[in-house]
Design an enzyme around this catalytic site. Structure first.
Site, PDB file in Angstrom:
ATOM      1  N   CYS A   1       0.852  -1.190   0.000  1.00  0.00           N
ATOM      2  CA  CYS A   1       0.000   0.000   0.000  1.00  0.00           C
ATOM      3  C   CYS A   1       0.887   1.238   0.000  1.00  0.00           C
ATOM      4  O   CYS A   1       2.096   1.159   0.161  1.00  0.00           O
ATOM      5  CB  CYS A   1      -0.905   0.024   1.228  1.00  0.00           C
TER       6      CYS A   1
ATOM      7  N   LEU B   1      -3.946  -1.762  -1.325  1.00  0.00           N
ATOM      8  CA  LEU B   1      -3.959  -3.060  -1.985  1.00  0.00           C
ATOM      9  C   LEU B   1      -4.630  -4.023  -1.021  1.00  0.00           C
ATOM     10  O   LEU B   1      -4.084  -4.337   0.041  1.00  0.00           O
ATOM     11  CB  LEU B   1      -2.540  -3.528  -2.311  1.00  0.00           C
TER      12      LEU B   1
ATOM     13  N   ILE C   1      -5.817  -7.253   0.807  1.00  0.00           N
ATOM     14  CA  ILE C   1      -5.308  -8.618   0.939  1.00  0.00           C
ATOM     15  C   ILE C   1      -6.126  -9.413   1.952  1.00  0.00           C
ATOM     16  O   ILE C   1      -6.775 -10.399   1.604  1.00  0.00           O
ATOM     17  CB  ILE C   1      -3.819  -8.618   1.342  1.00  0.00           C
TER      18      ILE C   1
ATOM     19  N   ASN D   1       0.972   0.527   5.886  1.00  0.00           N
ATOM     20  CA  ASN D   1       1.357  -0.326   4.771  1.00  0.00           C
ATOM     21  C   ASN D   1       2.042  -1.558   5.337  1.00  0.00           C
ATOM     22  O   ASN D   1       2.979  -1.436   6.127  1.00  0.00           O
ATOM     23  CB  ASN D   1       2.313   0.429   3.841  1.00  0.00           C
TER      24      ASN D   1
ATOM     25  N   ASP E   1      -5.982  -6.627   9.185  1.00  0.00           N
ATOM     26  CA  ASP E   1      -4.925  -6.477  10.179  1.00  0.00           C
ATOM     27  C   ASP E   1      -4.707  -5.003  10.533  1.00  0.00           C
ATOM     28  O   ASP E   1      -4.133  -4.693  11.581  1.00  0.00           O
ATOM     29  CB  ASP E   1      -3.626  -7.130   9.703  1.00  0.00           C
TER      30      ASP E   1
END
Length: 217
Positions: free
Chosen positions: A2, A50, A52, A75, A103
């Protein structure tokens, strides 16, 4: 992967500049981007995501803690975040309703429950983050122990800035930081740029495993 960014300034509303920065970081996080500003417009965070671990909007950033004290742009990946969730739930001794399964939320609520330094002793993973503590009016920057995730910080004009990439900082309007002669000399000697230096004056790379705390004043 990220992209994270932030700006602090008492003189300028940096909404436009953070938009420029996250545009430069879009390749790091194509799934979503977001911006958060403090009520007085002096602190602005940006993020390109991004997805995940949680593909839903519940994992979007910048993210605000359940108590409202912290704002996080982050990130990385916390490998033991599920076990951290159990520790948080056990410590609160009551049913806690998580917003999602990211997370990011785990890390943020761990900061709330255990504090920043204690949390970083517990986490296993790779990360770089910017955390705003609204209670104590301070910015906290952190990076994983091995330095797997990059984080640059420093001054552009009268504003304090951080971002995942140096070229994103260069996107700030009025960027005029000169080439640092010491950094250039080090690069010619070593053929790489050692931490904490960057090629530009007043812009640095955070050491692996380090915390940097900047008071708003």
């Amino acid at each position: 992967m990220c992209g994270i960014a932030g700006l602090i300034s008492h003189k300028v509303n940096h909404l436009e500049n953070v938009n420029k920065i996250i545009t430069k970081l879009s390749h790091r996080g194509p799934d979503n981007n977001g911006i958060w500003q403090s009520d007085d417009k002096t602190i602005t965070f940006g993020h390109t995501r991004l997805s995940i671990l949680d593909l839903s909007s519940a994992g979007n950033q910048p993210m605000i803690s359940s108590c409202g004290r912290y704002v996080l742009t982050y990130n990385g990946e916390i490998y033991n975040h599920l076990s951290l969730r159990k520790k948080i739930e056990a410590k609160r001794k009551q049913q806690f309703q998580w917003k999602g399964s990211s997370d990011t939320e785990t890390l943020l609520e761990s900061f709330v429950e255990f504090g920043v330094k204690n949390t970083l002793e517990k986490v296993i993973g790779m990360f770089a983050f910017g955390l705003w503590d609204a209670k104590h009016k301070k910015l906290i920057l952190g990076r994983d122990r091995l330095g797997e995730k990059p984080l640059y910080y420093g001054w552009v004009n009268d504003s304090f800035v951080f971002a995942s990439e140096l070229k994103a900082i260069k996107a700030i309007g009025g960027f005029q930081n000169k080439i640092c002669q010491k950094s250039l000399s080090l690069y010619m000697q070593l053929m790489y740029m050692p931490t904490p230096y960057s090629i530009y004056s007043n812009i640095y790379k955070l050491h692996p495993g380090a915390l940097l705390i900047a008071n708003q004043d």
